[in-house]
Design a protein around this motif. Structure first.
Motif, mmCIF file in Angstrom:
data_model
loop_
_atom_site.group_PDB
_atom_site.id
_atom_site.type_symbol
_atom_site.label_atom_id
_atom_site.label_comp_id
_atom_site.label_asym_id
_atom_site.label_seq_id
_atom_site.Cartn_x
_atom_site.Cartn_y
_atom_site.Cartn_z
ATOM 1 N N LYS A 115 -3.358 -1.074 6.710
ATOM 2 C CA LYS A 115 -4.068 -1.734 5.600
ATOM 3 C C LYS A 115 -3.373 -3.029 5.195
ATOM 4 O O LYS A 115 -4.026 -4.051 4.955
ATOM 5 C CB LYS A 115 -4.188 -0.789 4.407
ATOM 6 N N ALA A 129 -2.769 6.224 1.626
ATOM 7 C CA ALA A 129 -3.366 5.609 2.817
ATOM 8 C C ALA A 129 -3.297 6.528 4.035
ATOM 9 O O ALA A 129 -3.468 6.072 5.160
ATOM 10 C CB ALA A 129 -2.655 4.293 3.119
ATOM 11 N N VAL A 179 0.848 -1.184 0.000
ATOM 12 C CA VAL A 179 0.000 0.000 0.000
ATOM 13 C C VAL A 179 0.889 1.240 0.000
ATOM 14 O O VAL A 179 1.808 1.355 0.804
ATOM 15 C CB VAL A 179 -0.929 0.008 1.235
#
Length: 159
Positions: A55, A46, A41
């Motif tokens: 995540k 994020a 990610v």
């Protein structure tokens, strides 16, 4: 026996995937072995490093949940216990004598793993104080798993 490697990131270069494929092939007579890749990610998408780590951690935990609660989870971490190849082989043998047959080895992302992943881990394993690229860590892990099986079965392996 079953080994599952849960790793953040994909192998992009062919030499990494070829090396992993070779050790996966060598491991098959000893243990069903698979690799489950978790998408890395981008922290910018994020809300920062913590958001990306969380995540990725949620995805890792979801994969571990699929493997079942009886799976012994080993997190690769620089602050984990260092073991020789023989020591790792003995550790896996001892766990098998205790009834464990499913093992998951987790390789986190470049910014580490979430607290949830650390809490799910049954133990931490370190390849020493050096920093390895995650692709190389995956190759080293698969090679070491193969080596542990050769040791456990009393078969020769180059030193």
């Amino acid at each position: 026996m079953k080994f599952t490697v849960v790793a953040v990131g994909k192998l992009k270069e062919r030499f990494w995937s070829d090396a992993c494929a070779e050790y996966l092939k060598r491991l098959q007579p000893y243990a069903k072995t698979q690799v489950r890749e978790i998408a890395d990610v981008d922290p910018r998408k994020a809300g920062g490093v913590d958001g990306a780590r969380d995540k990725e951690g949620a995805a890792i935990c979801a994969e571990l949940e699929k493997l079942g609660a009886d799976t012994h989870v080993v997190l690769l971490a620089i602050d984990g216990k260092e073991r020789s190849s023989e020591g790792l082989s003995k550790r896996l043998d001892n766990l098998m004598l205790q009834g464990k047959s499913n093992f998951a080895f987790v390789i986190g992302g470049s910014d580490g793993v979430s607290t949830a992943v650390r809490q799910r881990a049954d133990e931490l394993l370190s390849f020493g104080p050096i920093t390895l690229p995650h692709n190389l860590a995956r190759v080293v892990l698969l090679e070491q798993l193969y080596r542990t099986q050769k040791i456990s079965h009393g078969e020769p392996y180059h030193k």
